[in-house]
Scaffold this motif. Structure first.
Motif, short mmCIF file in Angstrom:
data_model
loop_
_atom_site.label_atom_id
_atom_site.label_comp_id
_atom_site.label_asym_id
_atom_site.label_seq_id
_atom_site.Cartn_x
_atom_site.Cartn_y
_atom_site.Cartn_z
N GLU A 137 0.84 -1.20 0.00
CA GLU A 137 0.00 0.00 0.00
C GLU A 137 0.88 1.26 0.00
O GLU A 137 0.60 2.21 -0.72
N ASN A 138 1.94 1.20 0.81
CA ASN A 138 2.86 2.34 0.85
C ASN A 138 3.49 2.57 -0.52
O ASN A 138 3.64 3.72 -0.97
N MET A 139 3.86 1.45 -1.16
CA MET A 139 4.47 1.59 -2.47
C MET A 139 3.49 2.17 -3.48
O MET A 139 3.83 3.05 -4.29
N ILE A 140 2.26 1.67 -3.42
CA ILE A 140 1.24 2.19 -4.34
C ILE A 140 1.00 3.67 -4.07
O ILE A 140 0.91 4.48 -4.99
N ASN A 141 0.93 4.01 -2.78
CA ASN A 141 0.75 5.42 -2.44
C ASN A 141 1.90 6.27 -2.96
O ASN A 141 1.70 7.37 -3.47
N GLY A 142 3.10 5.71 -2.82
CA GLY A 142 4.28 6.42 -3.33
C GLY A 142 4.20 6.63 -4.83
O GLY A 142 4.45 7.72 -5.34
N LEU A 143 3.81 5.55 -5.52
CA LEU A 143 3.68 5.63 -6.98
C LEU A 143 2.61 6.64 -7.36
O LEU A 143 2.78 7.44 -8.27
N LEU A 144 1.52 6.61 -6.60
CA LEU A 144 0.43 7.57 -6.84
C LEU A 144 0.93 8.99 -6.66
O LEU A 144 0.67 9.86 -7.49
N GLU A 145 1.68 9.17 -5.58
CA GLU A 145 2.20 10.50 -5.29
C GLU A 145 3.13 10.95 -6.42
O GLU A 145 3.06 12.08 -6.89
N TYR A 146 3.98 9.98 -6.85
CA TYR A 146 4.92 10.27 -7.94
C TYR A 146 4.16 10.65 -9.20
O TYR A 146 4.48 11.61 -9.89
N ALA A 147 3.11 9.89 -9.51
CA ALA A 147 2.34 10.14 -10.72
C ALA A 147 1.48 11.39 -10.60
O ALA A 147 1.11 12.00 -11.60
N ARG A 148 1.19 11.76 -9.36
CA ARG A 148 0.29 12.90 -9.17
C ARG A 148 1.00 14.25 -9.16
O ARG A 148 0.35 15.29 -9.08
N ILE A 149 2.34 14.25 -9.23
CA ILE A 149 3.09 15.52 -9.12
C ILE A 149 2.54 16.56 -10.06
O ILE A 149 2.22 17.68 -9.66
N GLU A 150 2.35 16.16 -11.31
CA GLU A 150 1.86 17.13 -12.30
C GLU A 150 0.43 17.56 -12.01
O GLU A 150 0.05 18.69 -12.24
N LYS A 151 -0.36 16.61 -11.50
CA LYS A 151 -1.77 16.91 -11.23
C LYS A 151 -1.95 17.94 -10.12
O LYS A 151 -2.95 18.64 -10.06
N THR A 152 -0.93 17.99 -9.22
CA THR A 152 -1.09 18.89 -8.08
C THR A 152 -0.65 20.31 -8.40
O THR A 152 -0.66 21.17 -7.54
N ARG A 153 -0.25 20.55 -9.65
CA ARG A 153 0.25 21.88 -10.02
C ARG A 153 -0.89 22.91 -9.99
O ARG A 153 -1.92 22.70 -10.64
N LYS A 154 -0.71 23.94 -9.19
CA LYS A 154 -1.76 24.95 -9.09
C LYS A 154 -1.32 26.27 -9.69
O LYS A 154 -2.13 27.10 -10.07
N ASP A 205 13.02 -5.16 5.41
CA ASP A 205 12.49 -5.61 6.68
C ASP A 205 13.11 -4.83 7.83
O ASP A 205 12.51 -4.65 8.87
N ALA A 206 14.35 -4.35 7.60
CA ALA A 206 15.03 -3.62 8.66
C ALA A 206 14.55 -2.18 8.74
O ALA A 206 14.52 -1.58 9.80
N PHE A 207 14.18 -1.63 7.57
CA PHE A 207 13.85 -0.21 7.56
C PHE A 207 12.68 0.02 6.63
O PHE A 207 12.76 -0.29 5.45
N GLU A 208 11.60 0.48 7.17
CA GLU A 208 10.43 0.63 6.31
C GLU A 208 10.56 1.89 5.45
O GLU A 208 10.51 3.01 5.93
N SER A 209 10.81 1.64 4.15
CA SER A 209 10.94 2.78 3.23
C SER A 209 10.46 2.31 1.86
O SER A 209 10.73 1.18 1.45
N THR A 210 9.78 3.16 1.17
CA THR A 210 9.23 2.76 -0.13
C THR A 210 10.20 3.05 -1.28
O THR A 210 10.07 2.51 -2.36
N GLY A 211 11.15 3.92 -1.04
CA GLY A 211 12.08 4.27 -2.11
C GLY A 211 11.46 5.16 -3.16
O GLY A 211 11.83 5.12 -4.33
N VAL A 212 10.54 6.00 -2.72
CA VAL A 212 9.87 6.89 -3.68
C VAL A 212 10.31 8.34 -3.48
O VAL A 212 10.38 9.10 -4.42
N GLY A 213 10.68 8.66 -2.25
CA GLY A 213 10.97 10.05 -1.88
C GLY A 213 11.95 10.76 -2.81
O GLY A 213 11.62 11.80 -3.39
N LEU A 214 13.15 10.18 -3.00
CA LEU A 214 14.16 10.85 -3.81
C LEU A 214 13.76 10.87 -5.29
O LEU A 214 14.13 11.79 -6.01
#
Lengths: 485, 132
Positions: free
Chosen positions: A322-339, A443-452
């Motif tokens: 779910e976190n990964m999907i959210n990350g992907l969504l966030e990544y894909a939504r960058i352009e959509k959030t342009r105001k 498993d050691a560190f919960e991170s989706t790898g989407v941030g950077l």
């Protein structure tokens, strides 16, 4: 018309003008020369005429002297004249071109011969009759000399000479006038022709320089537009060598534009795809999550510890997905959030993020008073939030520190966020910006790898760039640029 | 006992709504239809029911939620029934509200009545069922 043809025409015109100038000067010079020759000739004619006249007068004086004194010595110039006059006359006649003058000369010669005949008869009779008292001479003296036969002839000759000379002087005057005039006009015409050719040369040079420079600057302009990403094309009404270049540039511009538009479309499609996919992936995931919680609710008492352990594992994986999907969504939504861009005070932004993301034990140092920049607020916030939270999240130092600085690079600001965390191996400098890439075990560190990946996408979408400097065990510094406009 | 008609094609969502209603303590007779056509049959067929509330999904096969709303709006006997929509986005609810389709509220999918954000819905749902 092609520029080559124009140049050829220009050069041919110039060459033609120079040829005209050459022949005109030639003919003008010829005229001057003719007139000068004529004047020289006339000079000789008059000189000869004078000599001839003098000779004749000397003959007359000698003749008269002999008649008066009977001294033969007086006759020397007379005989001299008889010999030289015909020779001078021949010479003189050769110099003459006017028929009128020639006939005058002929008349003079006839008169002269007449006079010679007359004088000779007197001289001979005087010589012959000297011893016998001179009856024959006396007779001739009375009938010819006293009757002024010689004088009349001489007068006539004199008259002829005057007329001859007057004519010659008159014509000479005329010729001199013509000569002066032709010299003057030669000068004038030469100057005019010279100026004309110089002017033509200048005009054509300027014309060609203008054509070529304006054409080149059109090309340069177009190329500049293309290089700046505005793929326009130009319509060209001229049909010369540059038209080909312009057509090539236009073609290039069109192709670039087409490819660029296609790329934009593809990117948009990709974003859309990622959005739709991740959005649709969420529903079944939510279903799984629901079913697990229902299992827990419905079988609370029957669940063995092993089953419970597995349920926890399923929930963990579901959460990660779910976190990964959210990350992907966030990544894909960058352009959509342009105001729309606005003025963002980075000082305030950092302060807010600090309160939100940084635990009290981490020291945040802001080196300078940070600027106010023009940006999409949510985007710049995401960039700083991700970089700061990474600096906090992975920092294992006893006294975690974060330093935030900026540089003014003219058209860009460069911001940097440094930490004293574990550092990143050089090998992974590129990898960390890829989506779903993490350097720690999941498993050691919960991170989706989407941030950077999001950070990089936002920065590059805004025509900036990001780079990382790091030393293992020392810390990491992320620096990114953000354009001022 | 209050009567609720749930029109929803996804079994998981049906189950979720059932459990959610139970969780917030709504006591009711819940009838389930799996698409708009079934829903209409339930409201107008031989064994018709007269629910106090219809909870309606939008994306369904055969007849979707919007078509269903348009139809019941034209029935004199049905147009006063309160309707809630099940949706994933508030925007969708706003769109339908603007179209004046007689929608009274919304329940956001995924259902989670524990969250504060759905408090309003919860309150509205409770009021609606009690006042009737």
């Amino acid at each position: 018309m092609t520029i080559r043809l124009k140049l050829l025409l220009g050069f041919f015109t110039l060459i033609f003008v120079f040829v005209v100038v050459f022949f005109a000067n030639q003919s003008l010079a010829q005229e001057v020369l003719t007139n000068t020759n004529y004047l020289n000739n006339s000079e000789s004619v008059i000189r000869n005429s004078n000599i001839l006249h003098k000779e004749m007068i000397e003959m007359q004086s000698g003749f008269r002297g002999f008649l008066l004194t009977n001294q033969e010595v007086f006759l020397e110039p007379y005989y001299e004249g008889i010999k030289s006059v015909p020779l001078i006359l021949i010479e003189q006649k050769a110099l003459l071109s006017s028929a009128q003058q020639k006939s005058k000369l002929d008349s003079i010669y006839i008169l002269h011969k007449e006079w010679v005949a007359y004088s000779d008869s007197l001289i001979t009779s005087k010589k012959d009759t000297l011893p016998e008292g001179g009856k024959r001479y006396q007779k001739l003296f009375d009938s010819k000399l006293k009757m002024e036969v010689g004088k009349k002839l001489n007068d006539k000759i004199h008259e002829m000479y005057t007329s001859f000379d007057n004519y010659e002087y008159g014509v000479r005057q005329e010729r001199r006038f013509v000569l002066q005039k032709s010299i003057k006009s030669t000068r004038l015409i030469s100057i005019i022709l010279l100026l004309t050719s110089v002017l033509m040369g200048l005009v054509s040079s300027f014309y060609f320089i203008r054509i070529i420079t304006t054409r080149i600057s059109t090309m340069v302009n177009l190329a500049e537009h293309i290089s700046q990403g505005s793929f326009k094309t130009l319509v060209d009404s001229k049909n010369d060598e540059f038209t080909k270049l312009l057509n090539s540039l236009n073609k290039m511009s069109e192709t670039l534009n087409k490819n660029f538009e296609e790329l934009k479309k593809k990117n948009k499609e990709l974003d859309q795809f990622a959005y739709v996919v991740s959005h649709d992936l969420k529903a079944p995931l939510r279903g799984i999550s629901n079913i697990i919680s229902w299992l827990e609710e419905d079988h609370e008492k029957d669940i063995t510890p092993e089953v419970n352990q597995n349920l926890i594992l399923i929930k963990g994986r579901v959460l990660r997905l779910e976190n990964m999907i959210n990350g992907l969504l966030e990544y894909a939504r960058i352009e959509k959030t342009r105001k729309g861009a606005e003025q963002v005070n980075i000082n305030l932004l950092i302060q807010e993020l600090k309160d939100l993301l940084v635990p009290p034990k981490t020291v945040v140092t802001i080196k300078e008073d940070l600027p106010i920049i023009n940006a999409e607020k949510l985007h710049i916030e995401q960039v700083f939030a991700n970089l700061i939270s990474n600096a906090v999240k992975y920092n294992n130092a006893d006294k975690p520190e974060i330093i935030i600085e900026y540089l003014d690079l003219g058209n860009y600001y460069q911001f940097s966020i440094s930490d004293n965390g574990p550092g990143i191996d050089k090998l992974y400098f590129d990898k960390i910006f890829e989506i779903f890439q993490t350097l720690q075990e999941r498993d050691a560190f919960e991170s989706t790898g989407v941030g950077l990946a999001i950070v990089k996408k936002i920065i590059e979408d805004n025509k900036g760039s990001i780079n990382v400097e790091s030393m293992l065990g020392t810390g990491t510094k992320f620096a990114f640029t953000w354009p001022k406009n | 006992m209050k009567e609720i008609l749930l029109i929803e094609d996804d079994y998981l969502d049906v189950e979720s709504v059932k459990r959610a209603l139970k969780k917030i303590g709504v006591k009711c007779n819940l009838s389930v239809a799996h698409n708009g056509v079934d829903g209409l049959t339930a409201l107008t067929g031989n064994d018709k029911i007269s629910p106090d509330l219809i909870i309606l999904d939008i994306n369904m096969p055969k007849m979707n939620g919007v078509e269903f709303l348009n139809i019941i709006k034209s029935y004199y006997s049905l147009k006063n029934i309160k309707t809630f929509i099940l949706t994933t986005s508030v925007e969708e609810y706003d769109k339908l509200a603007i179209e004046n389709l007689g929608v009274h509220g919304y329940i956001l999918k995924p259902l989670d009545f524990k969250k504060e954000t759905t408090d309003d819905t919860r309150k509205l749902l409770a009021e609606l069922l009690e006042n009737n």
